[in-house]
Scaffold this motif. Sequence first.
Motif, mmCIF file in Angstrom:
data_model
loop_
_atom_site.group_PDB
_atom_site.id
_atom_site.type_symbol
_atom_site.label_atom_id
_atom_site.label_comp_id
_atom_site.label_asym_id
_atom_site.label_seq_id
_atom_site.Cartn_x
_atom_site.Cartn_y
_atom_site.Cartn_z
ATOM 1 N N LEU A 1 44.713 41.848 46.809
ATOM 2 C CA LEU A 1 45.462 41.560 45.838
ATOM 3 C C LEU A 1 44.718 40.385 46.066
ATOM 4 C CD1 LEU A 1 49.176 41.475 45.865
ATOM 5 C CD2 LEU A 1 47.556 42.542 44.415
ATOM 6 N N ARG A 2 44.150 39.693 46.735
ATOM 7 C CA ARG A 2 43.347 37.996 47.100
ATOM 8 C C ARG A 2 41.207 39.100 46.231
ATOM 9 N NH1 ARG A 2 44.444 36.571 51.762
ATOM 10 N NH2 ARG A 2 46.384 34.980 51.377
ATOM 11 N N GLN A 3 41.051 40.150 47.062
ATOM 12 C CA GLN A 3 39.834 40.982 46.258
ATOM 13 C C GLN A 3 39.665 41.028 45.161
ATOM 14 O OE1 GLN A 3 37.449 40.893 49.260
ATOM 15 N NE2 GLN A 3 36.535 41.683 47.626
ATOM 16 N N ILE A 4 41.154 42.039 44.738
ATOM 17 C CA ILE A 4 40.953 42.305 43.664
ATOM 18 C C ILE A 4 41.014 41.170 42.401
ATOM 19 C CG2 ILE A 4 41.964 43.614 42.112
ATOM 20 C CD1 ILE A 4 43.050 44.831 43.646
ATOM 21 N N MET A 5 41.428 39.882 42.701
ATOM 22 C CA MET A 5 41.131 38.630 41.409
ATOM 23 C C MET A 5 40.225 38.322 42.415
ATOM 24 S SD MET A 5 43.164 36.485 39.986
ATOM 25 C CE MET A 5 44.328 35.900 40.153
ATOM 26 N N ARG A 6 39.106 37.873 43.125
ATOM 27 C CA ARG A 6 37.925 37.278 43.508
ATOM 28 C C ARG A 6 36.859 38.584 42.333
ATOM 29 N NH1 ARG A 6 38.943 37.503 49.344
ATOM 30 N NH2 ARG A 6 39.968 35.592 49.562
ATOM 31 N N GLU A 7 37.482 40.453 43.010
ATOM 32 C CA GLU A 7 35.980 40.374 41.805
ATOM 33 C C GLU A 7 36.441 40.983 40.034
ATOM 34 O OE1 GLU A 7 36.991 44.754 42.882
ATOM 35 O OE2 GLU A 7 36.287 43.993 45.121
ATOM 36 N N VAL A 8 37.490 40.334 40.336
ATOM 37 C CA VAL A 8 37.839 39.745 38.454
ATOM 38 C C VAL A 8 37.768 38.937 38.129
ATOM 39 C CG1 VAL A 8 39.799 39.547 36.669
ATOM 40 C CG2 VAL A 8 39.992 41.508 38.269
ATOM 41 N N ILE A 9 37.464 37.713 38.808
ATOM 42 C CA ILE A 9 36.465 36.186 38.482
ATOM 43 C C ILE A 9 35.264 36.934 37.724
ATOM 44 C CG2 ILE A 9 36.714 34.200 39.243
ATOM 45 C CD1 ILE A 9 39.372 34.038 40.351
ATOM 46 N N LEU A 10 34.856 37.725 39.659
ATOM 47 C CA LEU A 10 33.609 37.559 38.878
ATOM 48 C C LEU A 10 32.826 37.915 38.394
ATOM 49 C CD1 LEU A 10 32.882 38.346 42.933
ATOM 50 C CD2 LEU A 10 31.783 36.122 41.836
ATOM 51 N N THR A 11 33.918 39.487 37.508
ATOM 52 C CA THR A 11 33.069 39.756 36.423
ATOM 53 C C THR A 11 33.425 39.223 35.221
ATOM 54 O OG1 THR A 11 35.111 41.272 36.333
ATOM 55 C CG2 THR A 11 33.556 41.891 36.985
ATOM 56 N N LEU A 12 33.842 38.673 34.863
ATOM 57 C CA LEU A 12 34.617 37.023 33.739
ATOM 58 C C LEU A 12 33.244 36.686 32.746
ATOM 59 C CD1 LEU A 12 37.886 35.868 34.583
ATOM 60 C CD2 LEU A 12 37.844 37.694 32.886
ATOM 61 N N PRO A 13 33.177 36.861 32.053
ATOM 62 C CA PRO A 13 32.542 35.604 31.540
ATOM 63 C C PRO A 13 32.147 34.072 31.622
ATOM 64 C CG PRO A 13 34.136 36.819 29.674
ATOM 65 C CD PRO A 13 34.406 37.370 30.587
ATOM 66 N N ASP A 14 31.358 34.166 31.388
ATOM 67 C CA ASP A 14 31.309 31.886 31.848
ATOM 68 C C ASP A 14 31.895 31.662 30.712
ATOM 69 O OD1 ASP A 14 29.472 32.570 33.591
ATOM 70 O OD2 ASP A 14 27.803 32.378 32.450
ATOM 71 N N THR A 15 32.413 31.790 29.716
ATOM 72 C CA THR A 15 33.388 30.919 29.170
ATOM 73 C C THR A 15 34.507 30.875 29.028
ATOM 74 O OG1 THR A 15 33.526 32.890 27.394
ATOM 75 C CG2 THR A 15 31.675 31.511 26.784
ATOM 76 N N THR A 16 35.213 32.280 29.961
ATOM 77 C CA THR A 16 36.179 32.101 29.994
ATOM 78 C C THR A 16 36.772 30.978 31.194
ATOM 79 O OG1 THR A 16 36.435 34.574 30.707
ATOM 80 C CG2 THR A 16 38.041 33.330 31.879
#
Length: 177
Positions: free
Chosen positions: A13-28
Motif C-alpha cells: 500500500l505504501r509503494q502504491i501511494m508512492r507511485e501515485v504521488i510520483l505520477t501526479l502533476p506538479d500543481t497537485t
Amino acid sequence: MDGQVDGVWNESLRQIMREVILTLPDTTSLGELIDAARQHPQMAPALHLTTVQDLIDLVISRPVYAPEPETSEPDNVYYDDDGNPVMDLDTGPKVIRRRADVPGGDLKILKALTRQKAGRRESELLQVTGLTSEQQRLLCRHLKTRGLIHIEGSGTKRRFKITRAGSSFLRRQSRRH
C-alpha cells in the motif's frame, strides 16, 4: 503468518501511494492528495500507514517534469565553425527585407539628414550612414510613408530632407535613450 501478510500488505500500500504521488502533476497539493485517498476505499488504509512527513518528503522528492521547449529550427540545420546556421538563402524579397531590418536604421538616417539643412543626395546618405543601398531604399520608403522625410527631385539630383515631423520624432527618440 498474519503479521507477515499484514507487513507485506502495508508495504505494498505504501509503494502504491508512492507511485501515485510520483505520477501526479506538479500543481497537485498535499490536501488534494489526502482528500482523493480518503474517498478511494482501497487507498484509505494507506493513509493510516504513512505519516504526514513521509507524504511531504515524497511530494518534495518527486521529479519535476519541465515541458521541453519547442524548437522552431528544423532538424536538418547544419552549423559552421562560428556556430552560425548554414543555409541557402534565396535572393527574393524576404532576404532584402531581413537585410533592411537595421536596429536604429530610422534614427541613423534622420540624424544624418538633420546635420545638413539643404538635404543629402542618395550617395552622400549612403556614405554617412554606412547602410547598403537596399537597406537605405527600404528605410527611406518607410520614413517617407510616415511623413518623416521628404524627397525632392529625381535621378542623381534627388535629395532627401527631414520634415518637421521627422525632427520631432528624432527629439522624442533621443529623450528615450
